[in-house]
Enzyme design. Sequence first.
Site, PDB file in Angstrom:
ATOM      1  N   GLY A 208       0.796  -1.361  -0.029  1.00 60.95           N
ATOM      2  CA  GLY A 208      -0.040  -0.158  -0.128  1.00 60.95           C
ATOM      3  C   GLY A 208       0.854   1.001  -0.135  1.00 60.95           C
ATOM      4  N   ASN A 209       0.193   2.285   0.461  1.00 60.28           N
ATOM      5  CA  ASN A 209       1.148   3.621   0.444  1.00 60.28           C
ATOM      6  C   ASN A 209       0.442   4.435   1.468  1.00 60.28           C
ATOM      7  OD1 ASN A 209      -1.059   5.515  -1.015  1.00 60.28           O
ATOM      8  ND2 ASN A 209      -0.409   3.799  -2.652  1.00 60.28           N
ATOM      9  N   TYR A 210       0.894   5.754   1.724  1.00 58.57           N
ATOM     10  CA  TYR A 210       0.460   6.630   2.898  1.00 58.57           C
ATOM     11  C   TYR A 210      -0.766   7.468   2.526  1.00 58.57           C
ATOM     12  CZ  TYR A 210       4.286   5.053   5.496  1.00 58.57           C
ATOM     13  OH  TYR A 210       5.333   4.240   6.138  1.00 58.57           O
ATOM     14  N   ALA A 276      -3.479   7.849  -5.409  1.00 61.50           N
ATOM     15  CA  ALA A 276      -2.128   7.294  -5.505  1.00 61.50           C
ATOM     16  C   ALA A 276      -2.246   5.676  -5.748  1.00 61.50           C
ATOM     17  CB  ALA A 276      -1.463   7.120  -4.083  1.00 61.50           C
TER      18      ALA A 276
END
Length: 405
Positions: A208-210, A276
């Site tokens: 995943g990402n932030y 994102a």
Amino acid sequence: MLKNKKIILGITASIAAYKAAFLVRLLVKRGAEVKVILTDAAKDFITPLTLATLSKNKVYTKFSEEKSGEWHNHVELGLWADIMLIAPASANTIGKMANGICDNLLLASYLSARCPVMIAPAMDLDMYVHPSITKNINTLRGFGNIVIDAEEGELASGLLGKGRMAEPENIVTYLENYFSKKQILKGKRILITAGPTLENIDPVRFIGNYSTGKMGFAIASVCADAGAEVILVSGPSHQKIIHKNVKRIDVRSAEQMYEICNKYFETCDSAIMCAAVADYTPEIISEHKIKKTEAELSIKLKKTVDILKHLGKSKNNKQVVIGFALETKDGETNALEKLESKNADMIVLNSLQDEGSGFGTDTNKVSVFVSGDDKIEFPLLSKQQVAQNIVSKMLDLIEKKNYNS
Ligand code: C5P
């Protein structure tokens, strides 16, 4: 502009409450219908009788009438209004609004209102710059509420500085501008992606990402307030949006996001790709949890579909496609390269190097690149204001394309 507009004016305990009488008068003079809700403590600063006389309406303070026991339905009040304005908004009320506290009729009406909410804070200068107040005001902005900044000048304490409630005339101008601009996107359909995508590795792990979705949700709320029909395709996010113009579709992976975007894009006037999106995803998702062994582990990744690029290549001559670029270095070069390679009409660059920009913050500092135009650099602004700037640039591009074709 304010004729027949239904306005709930919430008044809280602040010396500036005396200005609320002028505010009611100005609103009524412009043809607005005003219903006032006073907090209990606000009655020490201004009387219900004054406000009832000026608004030509009953003034609400409690959940029910003391004598008759008549119930004041906060849900109905919230549904009745075209806009809810809280002026003056005290530090106490702002704090409660930011935290879902509901111990009076004004707060209950705020929580149940479906209309846009504006607040005009008023407090002493040191209170106004206290980090807790800044945090609470930014939280309210994050909820999509509109903040009419306090003005500078002499304060009740005798000190000079920022904290005075905006003058009633300025609040009225703000409202008029808001309603006149309000429907600039009426009849338009906008596709927006937001948040991260999560790519499963096995039943309990993912890549995943932030991203939190704050920027994409702010853009969705600005578009919806401007009258657009919004298709918001969101990866896993805690952001909330309640607006009759927004259809929210939750997805998890890049593949799911691509499928939904592909389905809706054809009928949209513009697409704003703010998510994102993972560039790579595991080639194989393990059916069972991957067990730890003594050996190293490699996971083979395959490329995801570049949704922005796909939409950029398939757009017709009236559709506007906007992408984001989040860079850690060479921002401008990368943004210009994306504009070209993805056949986008506009790229919004934000750099993780700028303080206050990027994932999870309530503010953002962006530059906008449109092919054939000079870059526009904006200062650090709330994500709501950044969203407004992006949307107004998008509208220019839509109008230009419609004019030329
Ligand atoms: O190429 P890069 O991933 O840096 O470009 C970022 C832009 O492309 C963002 O607007 C993002 O939403 C979009 N994107 C996409 N699909 C992907 C990867 C990125 O739509 N698979």
